[in-house]
Design an enzyme around this catalytic site. Structure first.
Site, PDB file in Angstrom:
ATOM      1  N   ASP A  26       4.953  20.804 -40.221  1.00 22.17           N
ATOM      2  CA  ASP A  26       6.255  20.180 -40.467  1.00 22.17           C
ATOM      3  C   ASP A  26       7.177  20.329 -39.257  1.00 22.17           C
ATOM      4  O   ASP A  26       7.921  19.404 -38.910  1.00 22.17           O
ATOM      5  CB  ASP A  26       6.921  20.797 -41.695  1.00 22.17           C
ATOM      6  CG  ASP A  26       6.135  20.580 -42.980  1.00 22.17           C
ATOM      7  OD1 ASP A  26       5.365  19.603 -43.048  1.00 22.17           O
ATOM      8  OD2 ASP A  26       6.288  21.391 -43.901  1.00 22.17           O
ATOM      9  N   ASP A  48       2.821  25.716 -47.524  1.00 24.47           N
ATOM     10  CA  ASP A  48       4.073  25.965 -46.808  1.00 24.47           C
ATOM     11  C   ASP A  48       4.381  27.458 -46.869  1.00 24.47           C
ATOM     12  O   ASP A  48       3.941  28.159 -47.785  1.00 24.47           O
ATOM     13  CB  ASP A  48       5.220  25.179 -47.447  1.00 24.47           C
ATOM     14  CG  ASP A  48       5.113  23.682 -47.212  1.00 24.47           C
ATOM     15  OD1 ASP A  48       4.574  23.279 -46.167  1.00 24.47           O
ATOM     16  OD2 ASP A  48       5.566  22.918 -48.075  1.00 24.47           O
TER      17      ASP A  48
END
Length: 156
Positions: free
Chosen positions: A128, A112
């Site tokens: 995401d 991430d």
């Protein structure tokens, strides 16, 4: 539409993996602050889902992803999605699921990089974004389009 869907999935997964590659090569040592105390690019290894829930349950996430991808493939195969919006929503969900699945299989975690510091929001990635946007569009499709077009198709 199938060929375009596959191309879109490949492009989105490629974008996700490219951004993750850039994250690993440029952000591992030091984050880039874009707006002080609000938004930065950083490197995070997420071994769970949002807010690291179900941390270290890699097989659970892999199994759930495979099931979701199979259900989406089945819905496309059976022509159960009647509008372009519904199809686009599932393409986005597929692309995001595949992007994060690649990470879980190759690294054991998801990479991430987008971090909103202003609020307590989980660090996230391109995959995401695809999943969330696709999910919102799918809910809209199910609430406002599916039944109406299913009736026209004689499926309800």
């Amino acid at each position: 539409m199938l060929i375009l869907s596959i191309i879109a999935i490949v492009v989105l997964v490629s974008l996700d993996q490219f951004v993750k590659y850039l994250t690993v090569t440029h952000l591992m040592l030091k984050p880039i602050v874009l707006i002080e105390n609000i938004f930065e690019l950083t490197y995070v290894e997420n071994k769970g889902a949002a807010w690291s829930i179900l941390e270290n349950q890699i097989w659970f996430f892999i199994l759930m992803t495979v099931i979701i991808l199979a259900l989406i493939a089945y819905a496309f195969y059976k022509k159960m999605i009647y509008t372009k919006l519904g199809q686009i929503s599932l393409v986005l969900i597929c692309a995001g699921a595949i992007g994060n699945l690649i990470d879980r299989i190759t690294h054991g975690y998801v990479i991430d990089m987008f971090s909103f510091k202003l609020i307590n929001f989980p660090v996230f990635n391109v995959a995401d974004i695809c999943i969330v946007c696709g999910g919102i569009l799918f809910v809209y499709y199910m609430m406002f389009q599916h039944d109406k077009y299913a009736e026209k198709a004689g499926k309800k």
